[in-house]
Write a protein that holds these residues in place. Structure first.
Motif, mmCIF file in Angstrom:
data_model
loop_
_atom_site.group_PDB
_atom_site.id
_atom_site.type_symbol
_atom_site.label_atom_id
_atom_site.label_comp_id
_atom_site.label_asym_id
_atom_site.label_seq_id
_atom_site.Cartn_x
_atom_site.Cartn_y
_atom_site.Cartn_z
ATOM 1 N N LYS A 42 2.067 5.810 -9.483
ATOM 2 C CA LYS A 42 0.738 5.935 -10.090
ATOM 3 C C LYS A 42 0.371 4.739 -10.969
ATOM 4 N N ARG A 43 1.271 3.765 -11.030
ATOM 5 C CA ARG A 43 1.001 2.545 -11.804
ATOM 6 C C ARG A 43 0.308 1.516 -10.919
ATOM 7 N N PRO A 44 -0.543 0.674 -11.501
ATOM 8 C CA PRO A 44 -1.145 -0.402 -10.702
ATOM 9 C C PRO A 44 -0.060 -1.332 -10.156
ATOM 10 N N ILE A 45 -0.236 -1.796 -8.946
ATOM 11 C CA ILE A 45 0.748 -2.666 -8.309
ATOM 12 C C ILE A 45 0.964 -3.936 -9.129
ATOM 13 N N ARG A 46 -0.049 -4.394 -9.841
ATOM 14 C CA ARG A 46 0.087 -5.627 -10.639
ATOM 15 C C ARG A 46 1.184 -5.498 -11.694
ATOM 16 N N SER A 47 1.589 -4.267 -12.038
ATOM 17 C CA SER A 47 2.648 -4.073 -13.038
ATOM 18 C C SER A 47 4.050 -4.036 -12.411
ATOM 19 N N TYR A 48 4.124 -4.195 -11.093
ATOM 20 C CA TYR A 48 5.405 -4.104 -10.395
ATOM 21 C C TYR A 48 6.202 -5.405 -10.495
ATOM 22 N N ALA A 89 1.252 -9.542 -0.198
ATOM 23 C CA ALA A 89 0.219 -9.540 -1.243
ATOM 24 C C ALA A 89 -0.593 -8.263 -1.102
ATOM 25 N N PHE A 90 -0.904 -7.648 -2.213
ATOM 26 C CA PHE A 90 -1.592 -6.363 -2.203
ATOM 27 C C PHE A 90 -2.821 -6.406 -3.099
ATOM 28 N N TYR A 91 -3.650 -5.387 -2.980
ATOM 29 C CA TYR A 91 -4.730 -5.182 -3.934
ATOM 30 C C TYR A 91 -4.053 -4.690 -5.200
ATOM 31 N N ASP A 92 -3.833 -5.580 -6.129
ATOM 32 C CA ASP A 92 -2.959 -5.251 -7.258
ATOM 33 C C ASP A 92 -3.558 -4.286 -8.271
ATOM 34 N N PHE A 93 -4.847 -3.962 -8.140
ATOM 35 C CA PHE A 93 -5.450 -2.970 -9.039
ATOM 36 C C PHE A 93 -5.214 -1.548 -8.527
ATOM 37 N N LEU A 94 -4.774 -1.413 -7.281
ATOM 38 C CA LEU A 94 -4.476 -0.090 -6.726
ATOM 39 C C LEU A 94 -3.087 0.356 -7.136
ATOM 40 N N THR A 95 -2.848 1.654 -7.055
ATOM 41 C CA THR A 95 -1.491 2.174 -7.221
ATOM 42 C C THR A 95 -0.813 2.114 -5.852
ATOM 43 N N ALA A 96 0.496 2.311 -5.834
ATOM 44 C CA ALA A 96 1.224 2.310 -4.566
ATOM 45 C C ALA A 96 0.690 3.394 -3.633
ATOM 46 N N ARG A 97 0.465 4.572 -4.158
ATOM 47 C CA ARG A 97 -0.032 5.674 -3.325
ATOM 48 C C ARG A 97 -1.422 5.357 -2.774
ATOM 49 N N GLU A 98 -2.301 4.809 -3.612
ATOM 50 C CA GLU A 98 -3.640 4.445 -3.136
ATOM 51 C C GLU A 98 -3.563 3.386 -2.039
ATOM 52 N N TYR A 99 -2.709 2.392 -2.248
ATOM 53 C CA TYR A 99 -2.573 1.336 -1.247
ATOM 54 C C TYR A 99 -2.022 1.894 0.065
ATOM 55 N N LEU A 100 -1.015 2.745 -0.018
ATOM 56 C CA LEU A 100 -0.438 3.305 1.202
ATOM 57 C C LEU A 100 -1.429 4.222 1.928
ATOM 58 N N ARG A 101 -2.298 4.902 1.195
ATOM 59 C CA ARG A 101 -3.375 5.682 1.845
ATOM 60 C C ARG A 101 -4.316 4.754 2.612
ATOM 61 N N PHE A 102 -4.640 3.624 2.004
ATOM 62 C CA PHE A 102 -5.479 2.627 2.671
ATOM 63 C C PHE A 102 -4.810 2.163 3.967
ATOM 64 N N VAL A 103 -3.524 1.819 3.890
ATOM 65 C CA VAL A 103 -2.776 1.361 5.066
ATOM 66 C C VAL A 103 -2.731 2.464 6.127
ATOM 67 N N ALA A 104 -2.500 3.688 5.707
ATOM 68 C CA ALA A 104 -2.455 4.816 6.651
ATOM 69 C C ALA A 104 -3.765 4.904 7.434
#
Length: 193
Positions: free
Chosen positions: A137-143, A94-109
């Motif tokens: 660059k798309r929000p994770i919720r669209s994945y 489960a992810f912060y679905d309003f983030l993009t993949a790159r934004e989420y991975l920066r958070f994880v990093a």
């Protein structure tokens, strides 16, 4: 069984008893012992309720065993430091679905103290390797479910872990995605993960 101090994953006589409704006891694990050597790819196979996810949750410190011993990289799983070198993909990420993949991975990093060019290099690598650059660059919720699963694998691998614990890594993947994840898992084993 091999020497536990040199084993990325070591379980000895691990048991887990849960309390069900009305105080009934359910034995989820019964005296499980195993050692996974460095570079070895190991998978649990079994029916629902066999204890596969329970074992993984014990390894990840999410639940405690009723008895026995569990270690990651020579440290008891109760020690938070034991998990610092682990890449974990839960069964249902489960992810912060309003983030993009790159934004989420920066958070994880950031949670793994990766920053700057090291973080961006790893993010670029895993987005490309898991074929997510077109959607980064798309929000994770669209994945789709498969894309979420690939992103989950990227977040697990981002910090170049010693041990990879993947709970149902093929879930939701199409045949092409399954082949890609299988290839990555074999590559990780060849690298001694």
């Amino acid at each position: 069984m091999t020497d536990k101090s040199n084993s990325p994953i070591y379980l000895h006589e691990l048991s887990k008893m849960f309390r069900a409704k009305r105080g009934r006891k359910v034995l989820a694990l019964d005296d499980v012992s195993l050692t996974v050597a460095q570079g070895e790819v190991f998978g649990f196979l079994g029916p629902n309720g066999a204890g596969k996810s329970t074992t993984i949750k014990i390894l990840m410190g999410m639940i405690r065993p009723s008895s026995g011993e569990a270690q990651l990289c020579g440290r008891n799983v109760r020690d938070v430091a034991a998990r610092s070198g682990v890449g974990y993909l839960p069964e249902n990420p489960a992810f912060y679905d309003f983030l993009t993949a790159r934004e989420y991975l920066r958070f994880v990093a950031g949670t793994f103290a990766l920053s700057g060019s090291d973080a961006e290099s790893s993010i670029d690598y895993w987005l490309q390797r898991l074929e997510l650059t077109h959607a980064e660059k798309r929000p994770i919720r669209s994945y789709s479910k498969g894309m979420v699963q690939r992103l989950g694998l990227a977040q697990a691998m981002l910090h170049d872990p010693e041990v990879c614990v993947l709970d149902e890594p093929m879930s939701g993947l199409d045949p092409q995605g399954r082949a890609l994840v299988k290839e990555i898992i074999l590559e990780l084993g060849e690298k001694g993960k």
